[in-house]
Design a protein around this motif. Structure first.
Motif, short mmCIF file in Angstrom:
data_model
loop_
_atom_site.label_atom_id
_atom_site.label_comp_id
_atom_site.label_asym_id
_atom_site.label_seq_id
_atom_site.Cartn_x
_atom_site.Cartn_y
_atom_site.Cartn_z
N VAL A 167 0.84 -1.19 0.00
CA VAL A 167 0.00 0.00 0.00
C VAL A 167 0.88 1.25 0.00
O VAL A 167 0.63 2.20 -0.74
CB VAL A 167 -0.98 0.01 1.20
N LEU A 168 1.94 1.23 0.81
CA LEU A 168 2.86 2.38 0.85
C LEU A 168 3.52 2.58 -0.52
O LEU A 168 3.65 3.71 -0.99
CB LEU A 168 3.92 2.19 1.93
N CYS A 169 3.91 1.48 -1.15
CA CYS A 169 4.53 1.57 -2.47
C CYS A 169 3.54 2.13 -3.49
O CYS A 169 3.90 2.96 -4.33
CB CYS A 169 5.03 0.20 -2.93
N CYS A 170 2.32 1.67 -3.42
CA CYS A 170 1.27 2.15 -4.32
C CYS A 170 1.06 3.66 -4.12
O CYS A 170 0.98 4.42 -5.09
CB CYS A 170 -0.03 1.38 -4.07
N MET A 171 1.02 4.09 -2.87
CA MET A 171 0.88 5.52 -2.59
C MET A 171 2.07 6.30 -3.15
O MET A 171 1.90 7.39 -3.71
CB MET A 171 0.76 5.76 -1.08
N HIS A 172 3.25 5.74 -3.00
CA HIS A 172 4.46 6.40 -3.51
C HIS A 172 4.40 6.53 -5.03
O HIS A 172 4.68 7.60 -5.58
CB HIS A 172 5.71 5.62 -3.09
N LEU A 173 4.01 5.45 -5.70
CA LEU A 173 3.94 5.47 -7.16
C LEU A 173 2.90 6.47 -7.66
O LEU A 173 3.05 7.03 -8.75
CB LEU A 173 3.63 4.07 -7.69
N LYS A 174 1.86 6.70 -6.88
CA LYS A 174 0.82 7.66 -7.26
C LYS A 174 1.14 9.07 -6.79
O LYS A 174 0.36 9.99 -6.99
CB LYS A 174 -0.52 7.22 -6.68
N LYS A 234 9.91 0.81 -5.75
CA LYS A 234 9.30 -0.26 -6.52
C LYS A 234 8.33 -1.03 -5.62
O LYS A 234 8.44 -1.01 -4.41
CB LYS A 234 10.34 -1.22 -7.10
N VAL A 235 7.39 -1.70 -6.24
CA VAL A 235 6.42 -2.50 -5.52
C VAL A 235 7.05 -3.84 -5.20
O VAL A 235 7.68 -4.44 -6.07
CB VAL A 235 5.13 -2.69 -6.36
N PRO A 236 6.91 -4.35 -3.96
CA PRO A 236 7.49 -5.65 -3.63
C PRO A 236 6.96 -6.75 -4.56
O PRO A 236 5.85 -6.67 -5.04
CB PRO A 236 7.02 -5.91 -2.20
N SER A 237 7.79 -7.75 -4.79
CA SER A 237 7.38 -8.84 -5.67
C SER A 237 6.09 -9.48 -5.16
O SER A 237 5.88 -9.62 -3.98
CB SER A 237 8.47 -9.91 -5.76
N GLY A 238 5.22 -9.81 -6.09
CA GLY A 238 3.95 -10.41 -5.73
C GLY A 238 2.83 -9.39 -5.58
O GLY A 238 1.67 -9.74 -5.54
N TYR A 239 3.15 -8.12 -5.50
CA TYR A 239 2.14 -7.07 -5.38
C TYR A 239 2.35 -6.06 -6.49
O TYR A 239 3.47 -5.66 -6.78
CB TYR A 239 2.25 -6.34 -4.03
N HIS A 240 1.27 -5.67 -7.10
CA HIS A 240 1.33 -4.71 -8.19
C HIS A 240 0.24 -3.67 -7.96
O HIS A 240 -0.80 -3.96 -7.36
CB HIS A 240 1.11 -5.40 -9.54
N VAL A 241 0.46 -2.46 -8.43
CA VAL A 241 -0.50 -1.38 -8.26
C VAL A 241 -1.87 -1.81 -8.77
O VAL A 241 -2.88 -1.58 -8.13
CB VAL A 241 -0.02 -0.10 -8.98
N GLU A 242 -1.90 -2.49 -9.92
CA GLU A 242 -3.17 -2.92 -10.49
C GLU A 242 -3.91 -3.87 -9.55
O GLU A 242 -5.12 -3.81 -9.42
CB GLU A 242 -2.97 -3.60 -11.84
N ASP A 243 -3.18 -4.76 -8.88
CA ASP A 243 -3.80 -5.72 -7.97
C ASP A 243 -4.47 -4.99 -6.81
O ASP A 243 -5.54 -5.38 -6.35
CB ASP A 243 -2.77 -6.70 -7.39
#
Length: 159
Positions: free
Chosen positions: A98-105, A147-156
């Protein structure tokens, strides 16, 4: 999730933070958290629960930043303990995702900036400083990883 109200309130909180309207941001965050509390975790599919968890984490982070700007340190610390306790207790990597997703956005930087400013400029008591420093460290690690940790993607996370 049929009701998009919690997510809309979360987005409005983010916009209020950007506009430096911290009272309004707290109001939107509180509305989102109250709406999310209507969904009992045991009765939801895993995908819906993941989305609710994502919105809750974002909302709590925005509320922490708002409380810090309003100098309501006790309330910020309480939310900080909820984020850290619930987020790290799962141990499945979803909190960091979730933190990675927030960072990417581009949503994590505003929270990180407020945390840095509060930790540097204010004299806080030991427990508040400890919790906020721990959260700031997690945010900094997330931003550094970029980067998003392996196994987790923004789309997921958005599905």
């Amino acid at each position: 999730m049929a009701d998009r109200r919690p997510e809309k309130s979360c987005e409005q909180a983010c916009e209020s933070l950007k506009q430096q309207d911290y009272e309004v941001a707290v109001k939107h965050c509180t509305e989102a958290l109250l709406s999310l509390s209507q969904y009992p975790p045991a009765h939801l599919p895993e995908a819906c629960q993941a989305e609710i968890d994502r919105i809750k984490i974002e909302t709590l982070l925005y509320r922490i930043a708002s409380f810090l700007q309003l100098k309501k340190y006790g309330q910020a610390d309480e939310d900080c303990r909820h984020v850290l306790g619930e987020g790290l207790a799962k141990g499945d990597g979803s909190f960091r995702a979730v933190l990675c997703c927030m960072h990417l956005k581009g949503k994590l930087q505003i929270v990180s900036n407020v945390l840095s400013k509060s930790l540097m400029g204010e004299s806080l008591n030991g427990m508040v400083t400890k919790d906020l420093t721990r959260l700031k460290t997690l945010l900094a690690e997330t931003e550094a990883a970029d980067k998003v940790p392996s196994g987790y993607h923004v789309e997921d996370l958005e599905e």
